[in-house]
Design an enzyme around this catalytic site. Structure first.
Site, PDB file in Angstrom:
ATOM      1  N   LYS A   1      16.868  41.004   3.222  1.00 56.73           N
ATOM      2  CA  LYS A   1      15.444  40.775   3.433  1.00 56.73           C
ATOM      3  C   LYS A   1      15.312  39.589   4.376  1.00 56.73           C
ATOM      4  O   LYS A   1      16.304  38.922   4.664  1.00 56.73           O
ATOM      5  CB  LYS A   1      14.721  40.510   2.101  1.00 56.73           C
ATOM      6  CG  LYS A   1      15.179  39.266   1.384  1.00 56.73           C
ATOM      7  CD  LYS A   1      14.586  39.151  -0.014  1.00 56.73           C
ATOM      8  CE  LYS A   1      13.363  38.293  -0.042  1.00 56.73           C
ATOM      9  NZ  LYS A   1      12.975  37.909  -1.418  1.00 56.73           N
TER      10      LYS A   1
ATOM     11  N   LEU B   1      11.104  45.319 -11.561  1.00 56.13           N
ATOM     12  CA  LEU B   1      10.740  45.116 -10.153  1.00 56.13           C
ATOM     13  C   LEU B   1      11.377  46.192  -9.268  1.00 56.13           C
ATOM     14  O   LEU B   1      10.713  46.768  -8.393  1.00 56.13           O
ATOM     15  CB  LEU B   1      11.177  43.721  -9.691  1.00 56.13           C
ATOM     16  CG  LEU B   1      10.457  42.549 -10.363  1.00 56.13           C
ATOM     17  CD1 LEU B   1      11.083  41.224  -9.937  1.00 56.13           C
ATOM     18  CD2 LEU B   1       8.963  42.547 -10.035  1.00 56.13           C
TER      19      LEU B   1
ATOM     20  N   CYS C   1      20.994  41.132  -7.095  1.00 52.79           N
ATOM     21  CA  CYS C   1      20.586  41.295  -8.498  1.00 52.79           C
ATOM     22  C   CYS C   1      20.105  42.683  -8.898  1.00 52.79           C
ATOM     23  O   CYS C   1      20.517  43.188  -9.929  1.00 52.79           O
ATOM     24  CB  CYS C   1      19.497  40.279  -8.834  1.00 52.79           C
ATOM     25  SG  CYS C   1      20.172  38.631  -9.069  1.00 52.79           S
TER      26      CYS C   1
ATOM     27  N   VAL D   1      22.707  30.620  -6.171  1.00 51.02           N
ATOM     28  CA  VAL D   1      21.938  30.105  -7.308  1.00 51.02           C
ATOM     29  C   VAL D   1      22.247  28.629  -7.525  1.00 51.02           C
ATOM     30  O   VAL D   1      21.358  27.784  -7.554  1.00 51.02           O
ATOM     31  CB  VAL D   1      22.241  30.915  -8.592  1.00 51.02           C
ATOM     32  CG1 VAL D   1      21.543  30.287  -9.794  1.00 51.02           C
ATOM     33  CG2 VAL D   1      21.787  32.357  -8.411  1.00 51.02           C
ATOM     34  N   GLY D   2      23.535  28.290  -7.664  1.00 54.49           N
ATOM     35  CA  GLY D   2      23.936  26.925  -7.988  1.00 54.49           C
ATOM     36  C   GLY D   2      23.465  25.898  -6.974  1.00 54.49           C
ATOM     37  O   GLY D   2      22.894  24.861  -7.348  1.00 54.49           O
TER      38      GLY D   2
END
Length: 465
Positions: free
Chosen positions: A341, A229, A278, A15-16
């Site tokens: 993925k 999701l 997540c 993320v960062g």
């Protein structure tokens, strides 16, 4: 409203790193410093060879090349960066607890707490502190308490700014975000802080896409978005099991219901199960929060999404074993794909880890190929499970560089990541090298059934009988 000219981000991970690279690229007037105590990771971010960045994301290396050394810096001088910044992003790992109260469900906040204590210790001027990590609801309150009680008379304003990035498309998701969520205190200083962060995103996003909420709504929205999701994935996967028993085709069903404008086509691809950092973590968090407030039925409802995901993985393994005459001991099984993925080198909660582990439990000889995941990462993932010794993991599983050569004398191939390159392989050559009957188990539904059968494969595609 304070005009921000210096940002620090603690945590140089998935993320960062990308988020700060895009902010620096779109805001040349702001100095952005990404800090991490892991020296190896910082060295990788600073490498001359941009193909060696610690994270693989399409478009990332180009953006890093443009901004690094100008207004984008990667450093392990954490205290200095905190001291100089007006706004500090916390983007550290929040894994699911593996011990104590909340084990297996609650998020482990020890890294977040260490960050907060460090910020409080170092800060001499007022700061805006932004939660970027995926966190359980009410973490902001914990951060605020630590900062207020240990800070040296400095005023801290806490914001929640959850990320909604999909790995593999993270850069595009940042540049063309469909919404940015900023939660903060509903006070004059809280509003000022929200506006200051909003102004950064307004450098490249229209203001109407930047939503401001109270801090609890922002924190909970992130968990709920991922839970919804993941629920779609588990829902279609549950129907894929039914399709295999009834001669229905999951692809036709996905297409039929996806045309319904109320439902839409996204996240309706049946597969061997969802992974990533997540979905599972956020749902388990939601389950834990619901249970802690005594909402048992709510907790049970969301937990079922995880149960269905685990079922899909175990069902896939059981199908391989039963098809290979109920014994795979000593049989050579090739796994194509280890990332959770395509277009990412992230392997967190990847279906491949659990499938490989189950095949190894049956003493299969497993060989893995993935175009972006390193050998050391694959062994780390297996060792983390603690199913067997590291030596046993290395004896039972081999990591390969040549995806075609490894199919020689293989009994079966299992496709566990939807990498595009797998579609372009010379499957006739692969068939000629394998032991007969030759089996392909397509857990991502990327190959064409009639073509594979015409070559001679015994071909199984999840969601079709």
């Amino acid at each position: 409203m304070q005009k921000i000219t210096n940002i620090c981000c603690i945590g140089a991970g998935y993320v960062g790193g990308p988020t700060m690279s895009v902010i620096a690229n779109k805001c040349p007037h702001i100095q952005v410093t990404v800090v991490d105590i892991n020296q190896d990771r910082i060295d990788q971010w600073n490498t001359e060879d941009l193909d060696q960045l610690p994270i693989y994301e399409p478009g990332l290396k180009e953006i890093v090349a443009e901004s690094r050394g100008k207004n984008l810096f990667f450093s392990n001088e954490v205290d200095r960066a905190i001291d100089e910044a007006q706004m500090i992003f916390i983007s550290v790992n929040t894994p699911t607890k593996t011990y104590g109260k909340g084990k297996g469900q609650a998020a482990d906040l020890k890294f977040v707490e260490l960050c907060a204590r460090n910020i409080a210790k170092v800060s001499k001027t007022d700061k805006i502190v932004v939660e970027k990590s995926t966190l359980p609801v009410r973490t902001a309150q914990a951060i605020q308490n630590i900062l207020d009680n240990t800070g040296d008379g400095v005023h801290f304003e806490i914001l929640s700014n959850p990320e909604f990035l999909a790995e593999g498309t993270a850069i595009d998701d940042l540049i063309h975000a469909d919404r940015v969520l900023i939660g903060g205190n509903e006070t004059p200083t809280g509003q000022d802080a929200k506006d200051a962060l909003s102004a950064i995103y307004e450098n490249w996003l229209p203001k109407e896409r930047i939503l401001q909420t109270n801090i609890w709504s922002s924190e909970l929205s992130k968990l709920v978005a991922n839970a919804f999701l993941a629920q779609r994935v588990s829902s279609i996967n549950s129907i894929s099991a039914l399709c295999e028993k009834t001669d229905a085709n999951i692809q036709e069903i996905s297409r039929a219901i996806g045309f319904d404008s109320r439902i839409g086509p996204k996240f309706l691809n049946a597969s061997v199960g969802f992974g990533g950092s997540c979905f599972q973590k956020d749902i388990l968090n939601l389950v834990y929060i619901a249970r802690s407030f005594g909402l048992q039925e709510v907790a049970d409802y969301w937990e079922q999404v995880i149960i269905m995901n685990d079922y899909q993985k175990s069902r896939f393994v059981e199908h391989i074993i039963s098809t290979l005459y109920n014994t795979i001991s000593g049989k050579k099984i090739v796994i194509y794909g280890w990332a959770f993925k395509k277009d990412t080198n992230d392997t967190r909660e990847s279906a491949a880890i659990h499938v490989a582990n189950a095949l190894m439990e049956e003493h299969a000889e497993v060989i893995v190929y993935d175009p972006k995941v390193t050998e050391s990462r694959i062994y780390q993932d297996l060792d983390y499970l603690n199913t067997r010794s590291p030596e046993e993991n290395r004896r039972l599983l081999t990591v390969a560089k040549d995806p075609i050569a490894i199919t020689t004398d293989a009994h079966a191939i299992a496709i566990l990541t939807e990498w595009d390159e797998f579609k372009g392989y010379d499957w006739e050559k692969i068939y000629s090298q394998m032991l007969k009957p030759a089996f392909v188990f397509d857990g991502r539904r990327i190959l064409k059934t009639d073509e594979m059968k015409a070559i001679g494969f015994n071909y199984y595609k999840i969601g079709q009988s």
